[in-house]
Design a protein around this motif. Structure first.
Motif, PDB file in Angstrom:
ATOM      1  N   UNK A  99       0.860  -1.185   0.000  1.00  0.00           N
ATOM      2  CA  UNK A  99       0.000   0.000   0.000  1.00  0.00           C
ATOM      3  C   UNK A  99       0.891   1.228   0.000  1.00  0.00           C
ATOM      4  N   UNK A 100       0.383   2.325  -0.529  1.00  0.00           N
ATOM      5  CA  UNK A 100       1.131   3.575  -0.586  1.00  0.00           C
ATOM      6  C   UNK A 100       1.536   3.982   0.834  1.00  0.00           C
ATOM      7  N   UNK A 101       2.815   4.219   1.037  1.00  0.00           N
ATOM      8  CA  UNK A 101       3.336   4.548   2.375  1.00  0.00           C
ATOM      9  C   UNK A 101       2.719   5.844   2.913  1.00  0.00           C
ATOM     10  N   UNK A 102       2.295   6.739   2.035  1.00  0.00           N
ATOM     11  CA  UNK A 102       1.712   8.007   2.481  1.00  0.00           C
ATOM     12  C   UNK A 102       0.352   7.818   3.151  1.00  0.00           C
ATOM     13  N   UNK A 103      -0.279   6.671   2.946  1.00  0.00           N
ATOM     14  CA  UNK A 103      -1.569   6.372   3.570  1.00  0.00           C
ATOM     15  C   UNK A 103      -1.424   5.755   4.961  1.00  0.00           C
ATOM     16  N   UNK A 104      -0.227   5.293   5.295  1.00  0.00           N
ATOM     17  CA  UNK A 104      -0.010   4.602   6.571  1.00  0.00           C
ATOM     18  C   UNK A 104       0.136   5.628   7.689  1.00  0.00           C
ATOM     19  N   UNK A 105      -0.651   5.457   8.739  1.00  0.00           N
ATOM     20  CA  UNK A 105      -0.597   6.355   9.898  1.00  0.00           C
ATOM     21  C   UNK A 105       0.109   5.717  11.093  1.00  0.00           C
ATOM     22  N   UNK A 106       0.015   4.386  11.178  1.00  0.00           N
ATOM     23  CA  UNK A 106       0.584   3.713  12.354  1.00  0.00           C
ATOM     24  C   UNK A 106       0.630   2.213  12.088  1.00  0.00           C
ATOM     25  N   UNK A 107       1.639   1.578  12.663  1.00  0.00           N
ATOM     26  CA  UNK A 107       1.721   0.118  12.642  1.00  0.00           C
ATOM     27  C   UNK A 107       1.757  -0.313  14.095  1.00  0.00           C
TER      28      UNK A 107
ATOM     29  N   UNK B  81      -6.816 -16.044  12.705  1.00  0.00           N
ATOM     30  CA  UNK B  81      -6.871 -16.278  14.146  1.00  0.00           C
ATOM     31  C   UNK B  81      -5.715 -15.472  14.727  1.00  0.00           C
ATOM     32  N   UNK B  82      -5.971 -14.230  15.164  1.00  0.00           N
ATOM     33  CA  UNK B  82      -4.880 -13.340  15.563  1.00  0.00           C
ATOM     34  C   UNK B  82      -4.068 -13.860  16.748  1.00  0.00           C
ATOM     35  N   UNK B  83      -2.763 -13.639  16.656  1.00  0.00           N
ATOM     36  CA  UNK B  83      -1.831 -13.956  17.731  1.00  0.00           C
ATOM     37  C   UNK B  83      -0.968 -12.722  17.971  1.00  0.00           C
ATOM     38  N   UNK B  84      -0.036 -12.841  18.877  1.00  0.00           N
ATOM     39  CA  UNK B  84       0.849 -11.719  19.193  1.00  0.00           C
ATOM     40  C   UNK B  84       1.716 -11.303  18.009  1.00  0.00           C
ATOM     41  N   UNK B  85       1.897 -12.183  17.027  1.00  0.00           N
ATOM     42  CA  UNK B  85       2.740 -11.816  15.887  1.00  0.00           C
ATOM     43  C   UNK B  85       1.985 -11.068  14.791  1.00  0.00           C
ATOM     44  N   UNK B  86       0.657 -11.050  14.843  1.00  0.00           N
ATOM     45  CA  UNK B  86      -0.119 -10.332  13.838  1.00  0.00           C
ATOM     46  C   UNK B  86      -0.025  -8.828  14.062  1.00  0.00           C
ATOM     47  N   UNK B  87      -0.236  -8.077  12.991  1.00  0.00           N
ATOM     48  CA  UNK B  87      -0.047  -6.631  13.004  1.00  0.00           C
ATOM     49  C   UNK B  87      -1.285  -5.946  12.442  1.00  0.00           C
ATOM     50  N   UNK B  88      -1.582  -4.769  12.980  1.00  0.00           N
ATOM     51  CA  UNK B  88      -2.638  -3.920  12.439  1.00  0.00           C
ATOM     52  C   UNK B  88      -1.962  -2.684  11.852  1.00  0.00           C
ATOM     53  N   UNK B  89      -2.227  -2.458  10.568  1.00  0.00           N
ATOM     54  CA  UNK B  89      -1.721  -1.259   9.901  1.00  0.00           C
ATOM     55  C   UNK B  89      -2.878  -0.265   9.873  1.00  0.00           C
TER      56      UNK B  89
ATOM     57  N   UNK C 242     -10.273   6.627   8.491  1.00  0.00           N
ATOM     58  CA  UNK C 242      -9.234   5.815   9.120  1.00  0.00           C
ATOM     59  C   UNK C 242      -9.763   4.404   9.357  1.00  0.00           C
ATOM     60  N   UNK C 243      -8.920   3.412   9.127  1.00  0.00           N
ATOM     61  CA  UNK C 243      -9.283   2.049   9.468  1.00  0.00           C
ATOM     62  C   UNK C 243      -8.016   1.216   9.606  1.00  0.00           C
ATOM     63  N   UNK C 244      -8.180   0.058  10.230  1.00  0.00           N
ATOM     64  CA  UNK C 244      -7.049  -0.831  10.449  1.00  0.00           C
ATOM     65  C   UNK C 244      -7.128  -2.050   9.545  1.00  0.00           C
ATOM     66  N   UNK C 245      -5.967  -2.512   9.127  1.00  0.00           N
ATOM     67  CA  UNK C 245      -5.860  -3.712   8.304  1.00  0.00           C
ATOM     68  C   UNK C 245      -5.121  -4.771   9.098  1.00  0.00           C
ATOM     69  N   UNK C 246      -5.762  -5.880   9.377  1.00  0.00           N
ATOM     70  CA  UNK C 246      -5.128  -6.985  10.080  1.00  0.00           C
ATOM     71  C   UNK C 246      -4.349  -7.808   9.065  1.00  0.00           C
ATOM     72  N   UNK C 247      -3.023  -7.896   9.265  1.00  0.00           N
ATOM     73  CA  UNK C 247      -2.152  -8.633   8.346  1.00  0.00           C
ATOM     74  C   UNK C 247      -1.282  -9.594   9.146  1.00  0.00           C
ATOM     75  N   UNK C 248      -0.685 -10.561   8.444  1.00  0.00           N
ATOM     76  CA  UNK C 248       0.165 -11.544   9.116  1.00  0.00           C
ATOM     77  C   UNK C 248       1.465 -10.923   9.603  1.00  0.00           C
ATOM     78  N   UNK C 249       2.097 -10.096   8.767  1.00  0.00           N
ATOM     79  CA  UNK C 249       3.364  -9.465   9.132  1.00  0.00           C
ATOM     80  C   UNK C 249       3.680  -8.340   8.171  1.00  0.00           C
ATOM     81  N   UNK C 250       4.361  -7.318   8.656  1.00  0.00           N
ATOM     82  CA  UNK C 250       4.857  -6.248   7.803  1.00  0.00           C
ATOM     83  C   UNK C 250       6.223  -6.685   7.296  1.00  0.00           C
TER      84      UNK C 250
END
Length: 162
Positions: free
Chosen positions: A20-28, A70-78, A86-94
């Motif tokens: 995704x375009x880095x300019x759209x990312x607000x927080x990881x 099935x989220x675990x401690x290693x999953x990330x929200x972008x 604003x919204x969050x994307x649940x992904x496996x890893x950045x």
């Protein structure tokens, strides 16, 4: 001749690389338990309170027509910002940040599955991997985020998320 060069945050979902375009990312941020949102689309896991702002969390595995995460401690929200808000994307890893110019981007083949081709904008072959670039504005249905922002979601539900 001007070359348009953009940076993309890449991440993994089910062993595939997306960007995704880095300019759209607000927080990881690390995975945070969400509050379920009744009658939401299956790809909306729920909402979280991010410093006083209610943010819907989308499970990109479901959005990409795969099994739910099935989220675990290693999953990330972008946390991203797009026209829908604003919204969050649940992904496996950045993964990393890649810099691409327009000449490196290839069109999404016409044979791509409709569920993906609707929000995939281009493909980029980088070293040993293929990165599918996502249009955030087409990824989510604006009405889902707009309903949260205009207050049409029940107030007790929002208070529970806080």
């Amino acid at each position: 001749m001007t070359i348009d060069r953009r940076e993309y945050l890449t991440f993994a979902i089910s062993g595939q690389d997306y960007g995704i375009d880095i300019l759209s990312v607000r927080e990881i941020r690390g995975w945070t338990r969400e509050t379920p949102l009744p009658n939401a689309p299956a790809s909306v896991r729920g909402i979280i309170n991010l410093r006083g702002q209610v943010i819907p969390i989308f499970d990109l595995r479901i959005r990409l027509n795969a099994e739910a995460t099935e989220p675990t401690a290693i999953h990330v929200v972008i946390v991203v910002e797009a026209k829908a808000g604003y919204y969050g994307l649940l992904v496996d890893a950045v993964s990393d940040i890649v810099s691409l110019d327009d000449g490196e981007l290839q069109p999404v083949p016409a044979t791509a599955m409709d569920v993906e081709s609707g929000f995939l904008t281009a493909l980029a072959a980088r070293e040993e991997r293929m990165v599918s670039l996502i249009d955030l504005d087409r990824l989510v249905e604006g009405k889902t985020v707009a309903a949260l922002e205009d207050g049409s979601v029940d107030q007790p539900l929002l208070e529970a998320a806080a």
